[in-house]
Design a protein around this motif. Structure first.
Motif, PDB file in Angstrom:
ATOM      1  N   UNK A 147       0.627  -1.208  -0.151  1.00 26.88           N
ATOM      2  CA  UNK A 147      -0.003   0.100  -0.070  1.00 26.88           C
ATOM      3  C   UNK A 147       0.868   1.217   0.137  1.00 26.88           C
ATOM      4  N   UNK A 148       2.141   1.454   0.664  1.00 31.96           N
ATOM      5  CA  UNK A 148       2.654   2.308   0.714  1.00 31.96           C
ATOM      6  C   UNK A 148       3.606   2.535  -0.657  1.00 31.96           C
ATOM      7  N   UNK A 149       3.850   1.598  -1.383  1.00 32.67           N
ATOM      8  CA  UNK A 149       4.572   1.656  -2.808  1.00 32.67           C
ATOM      9  C   UNK A 149       3.510   2.290  -3.612  1.00 32.67           C
ATOM     10  N   UNK A 150       2.287   2.008  -3.391  1.00 29.74           N
ATOM     11  CA  UNK A 150       1.224   2.674  -4.336  1.00 29.74           C
ATOM     12  C   UNK A 150       0.832   4.203  -3.956  1.00 29.74           C
ATOM     13  N   UNK A 151       0.765   4.486  -2.828  1.00 29.81           N
ATOM     14  CA  UNK A 151       0.671   5.888  -2.356  1.00 29.81           C
ATOM     15  C   UNK A 151       1.199   6.008  -0.970  1.00 29.81           C
ATOM     16  N   UNK A 152       2.255   6.954  -1.117  1.00 31.09           N
ATOM     17  CA  UNK A 152       2.997   6.942   0.126  1.00 31.09           C
ATOM     18  C   UNK A 152       2.294   7.710   1.429  1.00 31.09           C
TER      19      UNK A 152
END
Length: 250
Positions: A139-144
């Protein structure tokens, strides 16, 4: 009169040479990934497993042990921040959407790598009863901006030393390079005291007790994973020692 800088020691030259070599070899890997057109589907995760080498080298190192934890307390083998807090660089072109990259202060730990890879591959564990301490970072990769506060606490253990972090609160005991009272359990607020200088256990006794209880539970879980699940090399004597460490703080 202005003095010239002293010539670097052989230990310093080894250290600087290693740093340069890491740069060269990582670029070789990246070039090959591009050559074979697999860069976009490859997760590159660059970090360190501990702080700089050298017992008693001080916060900024010395001529024998030049590595620096940038003023944080402790070094390699310590469970203070200087032994466990590391910078991390992640490249994953196919998933990290911000093409210019981004900086994040979201706290992660090396055992987040397992659930992250499982999430990316859409697989589950063959042993669902086994505890997975880490959290997926997909999830962090997609939207920090999506991941702000870490939900899962983080724990560390080395020898008798152990530490446990939940949100900004940290308890630590028996760090490798401790002596005297500095070996006793302590509570720190990392948001205001990342250098771990002020023990707050008397000011916040409920938080201290809750984290120490959680640390004990986590240590038992780690022991069970080593002894009952993964069958790592841990003999009966080591197992007894671990429980002795846990029982000290009951």
């Amino acid at each position: 009169a202005k003095q010239k800088n002293a010539a670097p020691t052989s230990e310093q030259l080894d250290y600087f040479g290693d740093v340069a070599s890491v740069d060269v070899q990582i670029q070789r890997v990246r070039d090959l990934l591009k050559q074979y057109n697999v860069m976009d589907n490859t997760l590159i995760w660059l970090t360190s497993d501990n702080g700089p080498e050298g017992d008693g080298a001080g916060p900024y190192g010395n001529t024998e042990w030049p590595g620096s934890p940038n003023g944080l307390r402790g070094r390699k083998r310590d469970v203070w921040e200087g032994g466990i807090r590391e910078p991390t660089i992640i490249q994953f072109n196919g998933y990290i959407k911000n093409s210019n990259g981004f900086n994040s202060t979201y706290p992660i730990v090396t055992y987040d790598l397992l659930p992250t890879i499982m999430d990316l591959l859409n697989v589950t564990s063959d042993n669902p009863s086994w505890v997975i301490d880490g959290s997926s970072l997909v999830e962090l990769f997609a939207n920090f901006d999506a991941m702000k506060n870490r939900e899962k606490p983080m724990g560390w253990k080395f020898g008798k030393g152990s530490a446990y972090v939940n949100d900004t609160w940290k308890v630590v005991q028996d760090s490798h390079d401790c002596s005297g009272n500095s070996c006793n359990p302590a509570l720190y607020d990392l948001s205001t005291d990342p250098h771990e200088t002020t023990d707050l256990q008397d000011k916040y006794p409920d938080i201290f007790k809750a984290l120490m209880d959680d640390l004990k539970t986590w240590l038992v879980s780690v022991n069970n994973s080593q002894y009952e699940e993964s069958k790592c090399a841990i003999n009966k004597t080591e197992r007894v020692k671990l429980y002795e460490v846990i029982d000290v703080y009951d």
